[in-house]
Design an enzyme around this catalytic site. Structure first.
Site, PDB file in Angstrom:
ATOM      1  N   ASP A  61       0.805  -1.218   0.000  1.00  0.00           N
ATOM      2  CA  ASP A  61       0.000   0.000   0.000  1.00  0.00           C
ATOM      3  C   ASP A  61       0.842   1.274   0.000  1.00  0.00           C
ATOM      4  O   ASP A  61       0.640   2.164  -0.814  1.00  0.00           O
ATOM      5  CB  ASP A  61      -0.983  -0.001   1.196  1.00  0.00           C
ATOM      6  N   ASP A 119       6.479   4.194   3.698  1.00  0.00           N
ATOM      7  CA  ASP A 119       6.571   5.262   4.697  1.00  0.00           C
ATOM      8  C   ASP A 119       8.054   5.459   5.000  1.00  0.00           C
ATOM      9  O   ASP A 119       8.749   6.195   4.298  1.00  0.00           O
ATOM     10  CB  ASP A 119       5.741   4.867   5.928  1.00  0.00           C
ATOM     11  N   ARG A 139     -10.057   0.279   5.545  1.00  0.00           N
ATOM     12  CA  ARG A 139      -9.240  -0.205   4.420  1.00  0.00           C
ATOM     13  C   ARG A 139     -10.067  -0.216   3.136  1.00  0.00           C
ATOM     14  O   ARG A 139      -9.545  -0.175   2.030  1.00  0.00           O
ATOM     15  CB  ARG A 139      -8.775  -1.645   4.681  1.00  0.00           C
TER      16      ARG A 139
END
Ligand code: IMP
Ligand code: MG
Length: 182
Positions: A105, A108, A170
């Site tokens: 997804d 980071d 989600r």
């Protein structure tokens, strides 16, 4: 998260990317992947759980031979703070000698995907490419970069399109950021 709390969180959140811009970015990523991997019979690995929406929408757009499997590695516990990597499931299909495309997804700090890539190379993958739908502009030097990326997001806690906030949302087709405290 209880339903009431989830709805309040969404009502107060800021929209970062609409469903429409996500779909445009998705088509662009699919095109780039097709150009690079169409003749490589890659093993596509979905990183559960966050990668599930991106991967599910991407796969039908990859109109060439491939194998598909999943792995589950996470560095986040129930809260939104960074933590240790935990491996819950390794891929079942052998990665030996394969071109592997890992789908997740968001990039980071990049710690999770750097660890995943390392392990797959140790397991004998010929090459490992990374596709993350989002790249967080956190100003940090990341140990890894995505070979394919959909969109960037600001340095905030985002959710939707596979990403959860405390287990919730989600399932949203768009990406939101949690309201910032004043
Ligand atoms: P990294 O090791 O810091 O790159 O962590 C990446 C993983 O943390 C992603 O695959 C997500 O599961 C999760 N994560 C990082 N930032 C966010 C966020 O803003 N919202 C939801 N999940 C996030
Ligand atoms: Mg994840």
């Amino acid at each position: 998260m209880d339903a009431q709390k989830s709805l309040k969180l969404l009502a107060e959140a800021d929209l970062i990317h609409s469903e429409e811009s996500i779909q445009l970015a998705l088509n662009e990523v699919a095109k780039q992947i097709r150009e690079q991997l169409a003749d490589k019979n890659p093993l596509v690995l979905c990183v559960m759980t966050g990668g599930v929406i991106f991967c599910g929408q991407l796969l039908p757009k990859l109109d060439f031979p491939l194998d598909f499997d999943y792995l589950h590695a996470t560095r986040y516990g129930p809260d939104t703070q960074g933590g240790k990597i935990s491996w819950r499931m390794a891929p079942w299909i052998s990665v030996k000698g394969r071109t592997v495309l890992v789908i997740d997804d968001i990039l980071d700090e990049g710690i999770t995907l750097a660890a995943v890539k390392d392990s797959l190379l140790h397991l004998g993958a010929a090459e490992v490419l990374l596709a993350t739908f989002a790249d967080k502009l956190n100003g940090k030097l990341k140990p890894i970069s995505a070979d394919f990326c959909g969109l960037t997001v600001p340095d905030r806690f985002v959710f939707g399109y596979g990403m959860d906030v405390d287990g919730a949302w989600r399932n949203l087709p768009a990406i939101y950021a949690v309201k910032e405290c004043a």
